[in-house]
Design a protein around this motif. Structure first.
Motif, PDB file in Angstrom:
ATOM      1  N   CYS A  39       6.447  -6.815  -4.792  1.00  0.00           N
ATOM      2  CA  CYS A  39       6.835  -6.707  -6.028  1.00  0.00           C
ATOM      3  C   CYS A  39       7.756  -5.156  -6.086  1.00  0.00           C
ATOM      4  CB  CYS A  39       5.847  -6.610  -7.229  1.00  0.00           C
ATOM      5  SG  CYS A  39       4.911  -5.078  -6.808  1.00  0.00           S
ATOM      6  N   ASN A  54       0.956  -4.464  -0.358  1.00  0.00           N
ATOM      7  CA  ASN A  54       0.783  -5.412  -1.311  1.00  0.00           C
ATOM      8  C   ASN A  54      -0.131  -4.790  -2.633  1.00  0.00           C
ATOM      9  OD1 ASN A  54      -2.242  -6.521  -1.396  1.00  0.00           O
ATOM     10  ND2 ASN A  54      -1.446  -6.321   0.637  1.00  0.00           N
ATOM     11  N   CYS A  55      -0.350  -5.662  -3.734  1.00  0.00           N
ATOM     12  CA  CYS A  55      -1.130  -5.033  -4.860  1.00  0.00           C
ATOM     13  C   CYS A  55      -1.462  -6.168  -5.644  1.00  0.00           C
ATOM     14  CB  CYS A  55      -0.091  -3.977  -5.669  1.00  0.00           C
ATOM     15  SG  CYS A  55       1.069  -4.781  -6.813  1.00  0.00           S
ATOM     16  N   CYS A  74       1.349  -8.726  -6.411  1.00  0.00           N
ATOM     17  CA  CYS A  74       2.300  -9.466  -5.260  1.00  0.00           C
ATOM     18  C   CYS A  74       1.583  -9.633  -4.015  1.00  0.00           C
ATOM     19  CB  CYS A  74       3.613  -8.582  -4.819  1.00  0.00           C
ATOM     20  SG  CYS A  74       3.022  -6.992  -3.974  1.00  0.00           S
ATOM     21  N   ARG A  76      -3.102   0.086  -9.556  1.00  0.00           N
ATOM     22  CA  ARG A  76      -2.476  -1.337  -9.352  1.00  0.00           C
ATOM     23  C   ARG A  76      -3.246  -2.203  -8.301  1.00  0.00           C
ATOM     24  NH1 ARG A  76       1.833   0.476  -7.193  1.00  0.00           N
ATOM     25  NH2 ARG A  76       2.419  -1.051  -5.850  1.00  0.00           N
ATOM     26  N   CYS A 100       5.748  -2.063  -5.361  1.00  0.00           N
ATOM     27  CA  CYS A 100       5.324  -1.780  -3.736  1.00  0.00           C
ATOM     28  C   CYS A 100       6.552  -1.525  -3.169  1.00  0.00           C
ATOM     29  CB  CYS A 100       4.903  -3.185  -3.397  1.00  0.00           C
ATOM     30  SG  CYS A 100       2.933  -3.517  -3.681  1.00  0.00           S
TER      31      CYS A 100
HETATM   32 ZN   LIG Z   1       2.951  -5.207  -5.178  1.00  0.00          ZN
END
Ligand SMILES: [Zn+2]
Ligand SMILES: [Fe+3]
Ligand SMILES: [Mg+2]
Ligand SMILES: [Zn+2]
Lengths: 329, 777
Positions: free
Chosen positions: B118, B139-140, B143, B181, B121
C-alpha cells in the motif's frame, strides 16, 4: 463356399487345407480332440480372436498374426508355448485361394515357432455376417522353474524396457486400408516373441512383468500394469524407438504412436540391478535389437504414467475410455 | 433492520453486531476500535470463525452512526457483506472499548486475496529514516500477502507462513497497538525479526553479497535470467530491452512465440510503447495488480525484441511486492521518498511464470533450485514459505469492460454471490486452464487458475487446492460436478472423490457449463439463451461441440442450434495447425483438389485423403476451429505456436484494418438451427488480402451470430442471451455481438468476474449441479 455345418464339404476342407498345412499326428488321428502329455510345474493357456482388415498386409496376414498373437500372450507369462488350437469363422463366398494363403501362413508361422496346431474348427456364416475370416486361437505353454511373471509384480524402482520400435503394425494396417502413402511402406512388426522371452527368462529369471503392447499400444499396456501393480510410471520419450515413417505418419494422421498397436513388441519390467543385463540380452536377440530402457516404476497411489517429452517438460500418458476424443478447447 | 421497539434517542442501548464478509486480516478490528473510541462507545470486538463479532453500548444515534461507518469507511481490503444486529441488555458500567482475543470455532469467513503493497508502506519503504527502509517484506493490515500464506483459519499468525518468525519487541508493540496500522497484521515483520532475502547462483549455492538487491539488479543489467520468489510462486525475470536475454529465456522455457508479460515501474513509464487508458490504469494500479493486455504502439517489437512477437497487445503489470519496487528503486538510483514512483522509469522487466514448460509454478526454494535448474542463472529467494501457489491474473481491457483471461492472484478466492442458497457442491472444471469451485450457501468460491491437467505436478496442485479450500472454507460437499468428457482428469478425480465420500456426481455438458457460469455470476434465474463459442467440448451426443446456441434453464439445457460442423482432420492436431482447418473448409466447399496446391506441406496429400475418407476426422461445430480455418485460408498462420495464436493474429489484423461491413451472403441460417458460414470461408479463400479478410470474417461471423440469436429469441420469447466460451476473449467479436443484440432490445450477459474460457467452467458446473439437486427435492 458352403462348408460349415458338419457336412461333407467341411470335412473336405479340414482334410485338404488344414491337414496338409499343419500336418501332425494329432490332426491326422481325426479325433474331435487332441491328447498330449503334461509336464510337471505351471502351465499357461491364452486365447485370442483375430479380426483384421485388410487380411493381407505388408509384413504378414491374419494367418501368421493369429499364431503370433496367441504365442505372445502365452510367452508373456515367461512360458514356452507348445500347442495351439484354431477356430475359423468364414464368410460365405470367401475365396478358397485366400483361405489357403492364410492357412499356409499360419502353418509356416507355427512351424517356425516350433508350436503344433493340434485341434481346430470351422464355421461358415452367411455373406455379410462376417468380414472374410475371423480366427480364434488358443495356446498352451509351460512356465520354466523359478519364473514368476505377472502384471501385478511391478515395484517402485523397477526399470521399464521396450523391445523395439512402436506403432509399426497400426500404421501399416491403416496406411494400406486407407490407401495412404508415407514415403516408404511401413511393414507390420508381427512376430512370435517366445524365442526372445526364452533367452530373457533364462539369463534374467527375475523379470517382474512382461506384456505385449497390442491394441491401445504402449500407453495402454503401461497403464494396465500400473493399475494392476498399484504403482506409477515415469517414462522418457527420447529413448522410445519410433521409425521415422511411423512418426511422420502419426503426425499427419494426428495419432500418438504411444497408442498405436504393435504385434511383435514387448514391455519388460525388472529390478534396477538386472536392467542393464536384461537390456544386453534383449539386444543380442534379433527381435530385441532396438530394445531400450524407457523409464522406471515409481511409487504413486494415482497409478499415473507420465512421460518426459523430447523437448523437456512432462505430460501424462493416460488410459483412454475409448477412442482419443478431441479436447483442445 | 433495527430491532423492533427501539428505545428513545437519549437512552443507552447495547447491540451485538455480527459483521460478515471479508473482514478478517484486513484491519477491521482496529478500524472498529477507532470508530467506537472516537464516538465514546463502550464494548468489545473480536474475530471468530464466522467473521467479526462485536458488542457496542451507547446512545442510539451514535450506534447508528457506527454501523453506517462500519460499512462506508471500511479499510481498503475489507468487504462488508452484512451486519446482523441483536439488541442486548445494557451493562451498568461500560466505559471502554476493547479488542478481544480471537475465538476459534466454526470457520466461516472467506480468505482474502493477496494485495499489493500500500501507499503508506511505500512511504516507509523509501524513507531512509524508517526502520523498514528498503525492507522487502514490509506490509500492514492494508496490504501484503494473504491467500498465499494462510494454511488454516482463523487468520492468526500461527496458522500462516509467518509462524516461524517471532516478533521483535518493536514489531510486537505495533502488532498489539490497536491504533497502529499493523495492529494484528499477521505477516508483520521488520529487518530484525522477519524474512530475509538471499541470492543464490545457478546451482542454488548461496552467494555472499553485500546487498542482494544491488547484486540482483546488476545481474539483470548484465543480461542474466533471474528466478525471483514472489507471492504465489517464482517469476523468471530478465531485462525486457535486451533481446539476447529474452531469447535465452525463450530457449530455456522452450517457448518459441508465446508472449511474455512485462513489469514496468508505473503508468508513466508505459506511454512510449503501449496505450493505457484510465480504465486500464485503474486495473493496473488496483490492489490485485493483474497483468493487463494493452494495445501496443507501432514499433513495439523493436523496443522489446522477442517479448511478444507480432502481437497487437502486450501484457503489462506494475510492481506488487516490496521486492519488485525495490528493484525499480535500485535502478532509479535509490531516490529518497516516493516522488520517483510517479515519474517515467527506464527499467522494464520480463516477468514470466517460473515453471518448467506447462507445469505449475514452483513455490519452494529447494524445488526451485531443482526444477528451474538451467532456466535461471541465479535465484533471489527468501525464507517465507509460499503455502498456496497462485499465478498472476491476466485481464484484457482494450475494448469495453475488462475481461478475465486468467483469474488468480489478487482475486482468488474471493466469493461470487449466487442467486440462491443451495447445497454445497465441489465442481472440478475442465482439463485445460482448470479451476475448481466450491459452494457454501449462496457463495461460490472459484479457485485460482490451476493450469492444464496434463502433468502430474498440475494434478497434484489440483488435489492440494481441493483439500486446502475444503479446509479453509470448512465445506463438506454434498455433490460433485464435472465435465462430460470421460478422459478429463478432472472428471476422473470427481468420480473418485464422489465414490470415496459416498456422494452423487453430476456430469455437466461443457457448453451448458460455459453459459451457466455467466448466468450464475449475474444471478440470473429462469430461462436464458446462451451463445457458447469455444474450442471443443464433448457434446451430449458424443461429438465435439463448440459453436452452440443453447436454451438454458437452471438445471438443464436444449441445443437450439449449432454452427455447421467441419471435419477436424487429425483431431486435436487440427487445433494446432490452422492449415488443416483451412483444408477442411476447402473440402467441405468441394474445393478439396486445391488443398495440395495451397498447402505445399509434407502431409497435405494425407490430410486431403483423410478428409475424403473420413480418417480420424471427426466433425465438430467448434467456433474456434472456424477462426483457424479463416486464418489458414488467409495465410495468416499455418501452424500455431501456442493456443489461440491464429485467432489472436486474426483479431490483430482486423483491428488494424478497422470497421468493415459484413459479407452480404456470407452465411446461411438453416431451418434446423444450423448457422452455416461456409460461404464466408469460400469468399476468404479467394480474397488474397489478409487484413481485409480478417475484418470481413469478424464482421460477418458477428452478423450471422446476431441474426441467429435474434431469431431464437423471437421463437422462444426469451429476451436475454448469455455469451460464454473462449472465443469471447476476442474483443471485436464480443463487442459486435453485444452491440448487435442490444440494438435489437436483447439483454446481453458476459463473463465479468471469471474468464469466459474454461477457467469459468467450474462455476457453471457447480451451479448446474445445485439446480439439479434443488429440482429433485
Ligand atoms: Zn501497507
Ligand atoms: Fe470450453
Ligand atoms: Mg493379445
Ligand atoms: Zn521486527
Amino acid at each position: 463356399m458352403t462348408h460349415g455345418s458338419g457336412g461333407r464339404a467341411s470335412a473336405q476342407l479340414v482334410e485338404e487345407l488344414f491337414l496338409r498345412a499343419f500336418d501332425n499326428d494329432w490332426l491326422r488321428s481325426l479325433n474331435d480332440q487332441a491328447c498330449f502329455l503334461v509336464s510337471s510345474g505351471r502351465m499357461v493357456a491364452a486365447t485370442d480372436s483375430h479380426v483384421v482388415s485388410p487380411l493381407f498386409f505388408p509384413g504378414g496376414d491374419i494367418g501368421c498374426l493369429s499364431v503370433h498373437g496367441t504365442i505372445n500372450d502365452v510367452a508373456m507369462a515367461g512360458a514356452k508355448p507348445l500347442y495351439l488350437t484354431a477356430g475359423f469363422i468364414l464368410e460365405e463366398g470367401f475365396p478358397l485361394s485366400d483361405l489357403r494363403r492364410i492357412v499356409d501362413s499360419m502353418a509356416a508361422a507355427a512351424r517356425e515357432a516350433d508350436v503344433a496346431v493340434i485341434a481346430g474348427d470351422t464355421k461358415v456364416v452367411e455373406q455379410g455376417k462376417g468380414d472374410g475370416v475371423f480366427i480364434t486361437t488358443t495356446g498352451i505353454g509351460v512356465v520354466p522353474e523359478g519364473v514368476h511373471i505377472s502384471g501385478d509384480r511391478a515395484r517402485p524402482g523397477d526399470r521399464i524396457l521396450l523391445s523395439g520400435t512402436i506403432g509399426d503394425h497400426g500404421v501399416a494396417i491403416m496406411s494400406l486400408r486407407e490407401d495412404l502413402r508415407f514415403g516408404t511402406t511401413v511393414a507390420s512388426d508381427t512376430a512370435a516373441l517366445h524365442g526372445l522371452v526364452a533367452t530373457m527368462v533364462e539369463m534374467v529369471p527375475d523379470i517382474h512383468c512382461l506384456r505385449d503392447p497390442t491394441r491401445g499400444g504402449l500407453a495402454t499396456t503401461l497403464n494396465e500394469i500400473a493399475q494392476q501393480s498399484g504403482v506409477g510410471m515415469r517414462i522418457r520419450e527420447a529413448p522410445i524407438p519410433v521409425l521415422s515413417q511411423v512418426k511422420a505418419a502419426c503426425e499427419f494422421l494426428g495419432l500418438d504412436p504411444l497408442y498405436v498397436a504393435n504385434e511383435g513388441k514387448l514391455v519388460a519390467i525388472c529390478p534396477p540391478e538386472v536392467a542393464e543385463r536384461l537390456l544386453a540380452v534383449m539386444r543380442a536377440h534379433p527381435l530385441g535389437a532396438d530394445a531400450a530402457i524407457i523409464g522406471e516404476v515409481v511409487d504413486d497411489n494415482h497409478h499415473f504414467v507420465e512421460m518426459e517429452t523430447a523437448f523437456g517438460g512432462w505430460r501424462m500418458v493416460d488410459w483412454l475410455t475409448g477412442e482419443q476424443l478431441p479436447r483442445i478447447c | 433492520m433495527l430491532p423492533v421497539g427501539s428505545p428513545s434517542v437519549a437512552e443507552v442501548v447495547r447491540y451485538r453486531l455480527r459483521v460478515r464478509g471479508q473482514v478478517q486480516g484486513v484491519g477491521f478490528r482496529p478500524f472498529a476500535y477507532r470508530l467506537a473510541t472516537e464516538l465514546g462507545l463502550g464494548g468489545w470486538v473480536r474475530n471468530d470463525g464466522r467473521g467479526v463479532d462485536m458488542e457496542v453500548q451507547g446512545p442510539l444515534p451514535d450506534l447508528e452512526r457506527l454501523m453506517r461507518d462500519l460499512r462506508l469507511k471500511a479499510p481498503p481490503l475489507a468487504r462488508v457483506e452484512g451486519i446482523e444486529v441483536r439488541e442486548m441488555a445494557p451493562r451498568p458500567a461500560c466505559p471502554n472499548f476493547l479488542i478481544e482475543q480471537s475465538r476459534t470455532g466454526m470457520v466461516r469467513t472467506g480468505v482474502s486475496p493477496d494485495a499489493a503493497v500500500c501507499d503508506a508502506c511505500l512511504e516507509e519503504l523509501f524513507d531512509p529514516a524508517d526502520r523498514r527502509y528498503r525492507y522487502p517484506f514490509i506490509n500492514c493490515t492494508h496490504c501484503g500477502p494473504r491467500y498465499t500464506i494462510i494454511g488454516a483459519l482463523p487468520y492468526d499468525r500461527p496458522n500462516t507462513a509467518m509462524a516461524g518468525f517471532g516478533l521483535c519487541p518493536e514489531c510486537r508493540r505495533e502488532y498489539g497497538e490497536p491504533l497502529d496500522r499493523r495492529f494484528h497484521a499477521e505477516p508483520v515483520a521488520c529487518p530484525t525479526c522477519g524474512p530475509q532475502l538471499t541470492l543464490h547462483d545457478g546451482e542454488g549455492l548461496a552467494l555472499a553479497v553485500p546487498d542482494v538487491l544491488a547484486a540482483a539488479l546488476g545481474l539483470i543489467r548484465a543480461g542474466q535470467v533471474l528466478a525471483v520468489k514472489g507471492l504465489g510462486g517464482f517469476h523468471l525475470v530478465c531485462d525486457a530491452r535486451q533481446g539476447e536475454a529474452v531469447a535465452r529465456l525463450r530457449a530455456a522455457k522452450i517457448r518459441a512465440e508465446k508472449p511474455f508479460a512485462v513489469m514496468a515501474a508505473n503508468r508513466a513509464s508505459l506511454a512510449p510503447w503501449v496505450r493505457c487508458d484510465d480504465q486500464a490504469a485503474l486495473l493496473l494500479e488496483s490492489t490485485a495488480r493483474p497483468i493487463v493486455l494493452l494495445p501496443r504502439e507501432p514499433g513495439g517489437d523493436d523496443q522489446f525484441p522477442g517479448v511478444a512477437p507480432g502481437l497487437a497487445w502486450l501484457g503489462v503489470m506494475l510492481p506488487y511486492t516490496p521486492l519488485h519496487y525495490l528493484l525499480f528503486h535500485e535502478a532509479a538510483g535509490r531516490p529518497r521518498g516516493t516522488a520517483w514512483l510517479r515519474q517515467p522509469q527506464d527499467l522494464v522487466l520480463v516477468c514470466t511464470s517460473g515453471n518448467p514448460r506447462g507445469e505449475p509454478l514452483v513455490t519452494d526454494n529447494d524445488e526451485a533450485f531443482r526444477r528451474l535448474h538451467g532456466l535461471a542463472d541465479a535465484y533471489v529467494v527468501h525464507d517465507r514459505d509460499i503455502l498456496v501457489r497462485c499465478d498472476d491474473s491476466v485481464l484484457q481491457s482494450n475494448r469495453g469492460a475488462p475481461v478475465f483471461i486468467r483469474r488468480a492472484r489478487g482475486y482468488a478466492p474471493a466469493p461470487i454471490k449466487l442467486p440462491a442458497r443451495g447445497p454445497s457442491v465441489l465442481a472440478l472444471g475442465g482439463t485445460l486452464k482448470n479451476t475448481i469451485c466450491l459452494t457454501r450457501g449462496d457463495e461460490a468460491f472459484v479457485s485460482q487458475h490451476l493450469g492444464d491437467l496434463d502433468n502430474v505436478a498440475a494434478r497434484t496442485a489440483l488435489e492440494e487446492t481441493v483439500a486446502h479450500l475444503l479446509k479453509v472454507l470448512d465445506i463438506r460437499p454434498e455433490r460433485v460436478a464435472h465435465d462430460l468428457h470421460p478422459d478429463f482428469h478432472s472428471s476422473r478425480f470427481a468420480l473418485a472423490f464422489a465414490a470415496a465420500h459416498g456422494l452423487p456426481a453430476v456430469a455437466v455438458q461443457h457448453h451448458h457449463a460455459h453459459i451457466a457460469a455467466v448466468m450464475a455470476e449475474h444471478a440470473l434465474r429462469g430461462s436464458c439463451l446462451g451463445l457458447a463459442l469455444d474450442g471443443v467440448g464433448l457434446g451430449s451426443d458424443g461429438t465435439p461441440w463448440g459453436g452452440e446456441l443453447l436454451r438454458v434453464e437452471e438445471g438443464g439445457f436444449q441445443r437450439l442450434g449449432h454452427l455447421r460442423p467441419l471435419a477436424l482432420p487429425g483431431g486435436d492436431r487440427a487445433a494446432r495447425e490452422p492449415w488443416r482447418m483451412a483444408a477442411s473448409a476447402l473440402h467441405a466447399l468441394g474445393r478439396g483438389s486445391e488443398i495440395i496446391h495451397r498447402f505445399p506441406h509434407e502431409g497435405a496429400e494425407v490430410v486431403a485423403r483423410m478428409l475424403e475418407r473420413g480418417i480420424n476426422a471427426p466433425f465438430t461445430s467448434s467456433a474456434g476451429r472456424l477462426f483457424d480455418a479463416a486464418a489458414g485460408l488467409l495465410g495468416v498462420k499455418d501452424r500455431a505456436n501456442f493456443e489461440g495464436q491464429a485467432a489472436m493474429l486474426l483479431e490483430g489484423l482486423a483491428l488494424c484494418r478497422g470497421g468493415t461491413p459484413p459479407l452480404g451472403d456470407g452465411y446461411v441460417l438453416g431451418e434446423n438451427g444450423i448457422l452455416d458460414l461456409l460461404p464466408l470461408l469460400d469468399h476468404l479463400a479467394d480474397l488474397g488480402d489478409p487484413d481485409l479478410g480478417a475484418a470481413i470474417f469478424h464482421a460477418t461471423l458477428a452478423g450471422g451470430l446476431v441474426e441467429w440469436a435474434v431469431q431464437a429469441c423471437a421463437r422462444t420469447g426469451i429476451g436475454r442471451v448469455a455469451l460464454g466460451g473462449g472465443c469471447f476473449l476476442n474483443g471485436i467479436l464480443r463487442t459486435a455481438v453485444r452491440e448487435g443484440l442490444e440494438r435489437m432490445g436483447i439483454e446481453v450477459y458476459e463473463a465479468r468476474r471469471l474468464p469466459p474460457n474454461d477457467g469459468g467452467l467450474s462455476l457453471g458446473q457447480a451451479w448446474v449441479a445445485q439446480a439439479v439437486l434443488l429440482q429433485k427435492e
